[in-house]
Write an enzyme that holds these catalytic residues in place. Structure first.
Site, mmCIF file in Angstrom:
data_model
loop_
_atom_site.group_PDB
_atom_site.id
_atom_site.type_symbol
_atom_site.label_atom_id
_atom_site.label_comp_id
_atom_site.label_asym_id
_atom_site.label_seq_id
_atom_site.Cartn_x
_atom_site.Cartn_y
_atom_site.Cartn_z
ATOM 1 N N HIS A 247 26.434 12.459 19.766
ATOM 2 C CA HIS A 247 26.627 13.673 20.558
ATOM 3 C C HIS A 247 27.435 14.733 19.835
ATOM 4 C CE1 HIS A 247 30.541 11.867 21.291
ATOM 5 N NE2 HIS A 247 30.955 13.067 21.625
HETATM 6 C C1 UD1 Z 1 32.670 16.355 25.365
HETATM 7 C C2 UD1 Z 1 34.029 16.231 24.683
HETATM 8 C C3 UD1 Z 1 34.023 15.087 23.666
HETATM 9 C C4 UD1 Z 1 33.513 13.809 24.286
HETATM 10 C C5 UD1 Z 1 32.139 14.073 24.921
HETATM 11 C C6 UD1 Z 1 31.572 12.813 25.568
HETATM 12 C C7 UD1 Z 1 35.290 18.299 24.320
HETATM 13 C C8 UD1 Z 1 35.727 19.238 23.282
HETATM 14 N N1 UD1 Z 1 34.365 17.419 23.938
HETATM 15 O O1 UD1 Z 1 31.725 16.809 24.435
HETATM 16 O O2 UD1 Z 1 35.352 14.888 23.208
HETATM 17 O O3 UD1 Z 1 33.427 12.801 23.315
HETATM 18 O O4 UD1 Z 1 32.295 15.106 25.907
HETATM 19 O O5 UD1 Z 1 30.473 13.056 26.348
HETATM 20 O O6 UD1 Z 1 35.782 18.338 25.423
HETATM 21 N N2 UD1 Z 1 25.972 19.022 29.610
HETATM 22 C C9 UD1 Z 1 25.052 18.698 30.594
HETATM 23 N N3 UD1 Z 1 25.493 17.926 31.636
HETATM 24 C C10 UD1 Z 1 26.784 17.498 31.732
HETATM 25 C C11 UD1 Z 1 27.681 17.829 30.710
HETATM 26 C C12 UD1 Z 1 27.277 18.590 29.663
HETATM 27 O O7 UD1 Z 1 23.902 19.085 30.543
HETATM 28 O O8 UD1 Z 1 27.126 16.821 32.705
HETATM 29 C C13 UD1 Z 1 25.547 19.842 28.478
HETATM 30 C C14 UD1 Z 1 26.360 21.141 28.404
HETATM 31 O O9 UD1 Z 1 25.718 22.141 29.096
HETATM 32 C C15 UD1 Z 1 26.426 21.412 26.920
HETATM 33 C C16 UD1 Z 1 26.311 20.040 26.299
HETATM 34 O O10 UD1 Z 1 25.837 19.152 27.293
HETATM 35 O O11 UD1 Z 1 25.331 22.183 26.494
HETATM 36 C C17 UD1 Z 1 27.639 19.574 25.744
HETATM 37 O O12 UD1 Z 1 28.652 19.485 26.755
HETATM 38 P P1 UD1 Z 1 30.168 19.885 26.471
HETATM 39 O O13 UD1 Z 1 30.935 19.720 27.721
HETATM 40 O O14 UD1 Z 1 30.214 21.186 25.782
HETATM 41 O O15 UD1 Z 1 30.743 18.880 25.394
HETATM 42 P P2 UD1 Z 1 30.318 17.422 24.926
HETATM 43 O O16 UD1 Z 1 29.475 17.557 23.702
HETATM 44 O O17 UD1 Z 1 29.783 16.627 26.069
#
Ligand code: UD1
Length: 407
Positions: A247
């Site tokens: 991820h």
């Molecule tokens: C976050 C944490 C990371 C952790 C990871 C585990 C930070 C900086 N990073 O990264 O430390 O290891 O979570 O999962 O806080 N999204 C969805 N549904 C959700 C959540 C996210 O579709 O429920 C999408 C978001 O729109 C985004 C992407 O997934 O485009 C990434 O989500 P984001 O919250 O930015 O960070 P993670 O990569 O999940």
């Protein structure tokens, strides 16, 4: 005493569950009435002398990334959800600070407790300190030394300003000392994630891997999978399968990095064994963006799953021959379960999990030659569980004790 604990994203949930249980247990043993607080603030069984309020920033909002963990780990519903959702880092942090400040001004807690390294811990520790509220960081002192990781910046800021730094291992305590943190702020308490692993190990062992696959299969794959269902079941019964999770932006956000990893697993892992790949929403988006998704869907011996619940992931890890991951939490769980782990990163904030420190994991970055070499090593190994000091399932109680005794 009034404590606000903050959670925001998936890896926080398994860390907060045992802490809330420790508060409930403490409250059962004390008779003082709660010191006010929001109506319905029940997270932690507020009948004793700790009034606990659980705040969810809402960074992870999908049921599969959030609610399923609450259900399985018996975490009470958050008392307050800040509804932050997706966005750039600045947007997530900025919105969290604005909303969390309002909570602090109305609730006036004695302590704010933050766990792990996600964006919420930076936002909420800074906001707490600006309101002159004591802050405790659980899982303090981890350092990757990699300032391109958003999590490293979050850790550095939270540790610099928090009053109480609870560390999972002695290397982390030493990191803090080397940064000049005074001794009275540091307590080595062990790894709180392992409390959750130990509390759920038996339940997970009862799950059936075929059922986990059937429940979580990404839909476009089900048809092609049905055609080789019998081979699949045979492979699973020998439990010689591999599991992968990716991820991190450094692995999934660029086609020139992600595509060679995908080709490696297609050509060199799936050619000889079953690989179960659980797809984080970010990774799913990137596979689609780079036109790789349709191709991986058709790959024989590759099973693509939606994000799994805690127990399901634990069950797969228990059965896996090898793990390929860029998740810090899985590195730790592999250590306790003995699953040989290829960590697709160039550094780690959790050196205690590495082979050279007695663990089970090896850093392979995203270099295909290194991944190949270590993959071949790993599949020839048997599972040898390792238990670092104080990863004993009792960390949450030590965390609470440190807060209660803080002067
Ligand atoms: C976050 C944490 C990371 C952790 C990871 C585990 C930070 C900086 N990073 O990264 O430390 O290891 O979570 O999962 O806080 N999204 C969805 N549904 C959700 C959540 C996210 O579709 O429920 C999408 C978001 O729109 C985004 C992407 O997934 O485009 C990434 O989500 P984001 O919250 O930015 O960070 P993670 O990569 O999940």
């Amino acid at each position: 005493m009034k404590i606000i604990s903050v959670i925001g994203a998936r890896p926080n949930f398994m860390k907060i569950a045992p802490f809330i249980r420790a508060i409930s247990k403490h409250n059962l043993n004390t008779t003082f009435p709660p010191s006010g607080g929001i109506e319905g603030g029940i997270s932690g069984g507020n009948k004793g002398d700790i009034n606990h309020i659980l705040v969810h920033t809402g960074q992870h909002y999908d049921d599969r990334m959030s609610q399923s963990f609450f259900d399985q780990l018996e975490i009470p519903q958050a008392d307050i959800n800040l509804g932050i959702g997706s966005g750039s880092h600045a947007e997530q942090v900025g919105k969290t600070m604005i909303e969390f400040e309002k909570v602090l001004k109305s609730e006036k807690p004695d302590w704010v407790v933050v766990v792990g390294d996600v964006n919420a811990i930076l936002a909420c520790s800074v906001t707490a300190k600006k309101e002159n509220i004591k802050c405790c960081h659980i899982e303090a002192g981890l350092r990757s030394g990699d300032m391109s990781m958003p999590e490293e910046i979050n850790r550095l800021v939270a540790d610099r300003i928090s009053d109480l730094l609870l560390t999972p291992d002695l290397i982390s305590s030493e990191n803090l000392r080397n940064e000049g943190v005074p001794e009275h702020k540091i307590r080595f308490v062990g790894n709180i994630m392992i409390d959750t692993l130990e509390a759920n190990r038996r339940k997970a062992s009862l799950l059936n891997i075929n059922e986990i696959i059937n429940h979580n299969l990404i839909l476009t794959q089900s048809e092609s999978l049905n055609s080789h269902r019998s081979t699949l079941t045979a492979q699973l019964s020998t439990e010689g399968f591999a599991v992968m999770t990716l991820h991190r932006p450094s692995n999934v956000d660029r086609k020139e990095i992600l595509e060679p990893i995908v080709r490696f697993i297609q050509n060199e892992v799936c050619s000889e064994r079953l690989l179960i790949w659980t797809l984080h929403p970010r990774t799913m988006k990137m596979l689609e963006k780079f036109n790789l998704f349709a191709d991986v869907c058709k790959q024989e011996n590759l099973i693509l799953l939606e994000p799994l619940s805690y127990l399901e992931m634990l069950r797969l890890n228990m059965g896996a021959k090898v793990m390929l991951t860029d998740s810090g939490g899985l590195q730790e769980e592999c250590t306790i379960l003995g699953t040989p782990c290829l960590t697709l990163r160039w550094n780690t904030e959790r050196p205690v999990t590495l082979l050279k420190h007695g663990g089970v994991s090896v850093l392979v970055g995203n270099n295909i030659e290194l991944i190949r070499k270590e993959y071949l090593n790993a599949i020839n190994k048997s599972k040898e569980p390792v238990r670092p000091e104080l990863w004993d399932g009792k960390t949450a109680e030590r965390c609470l004790e440190a807060i209660l005794k803080y002067k």
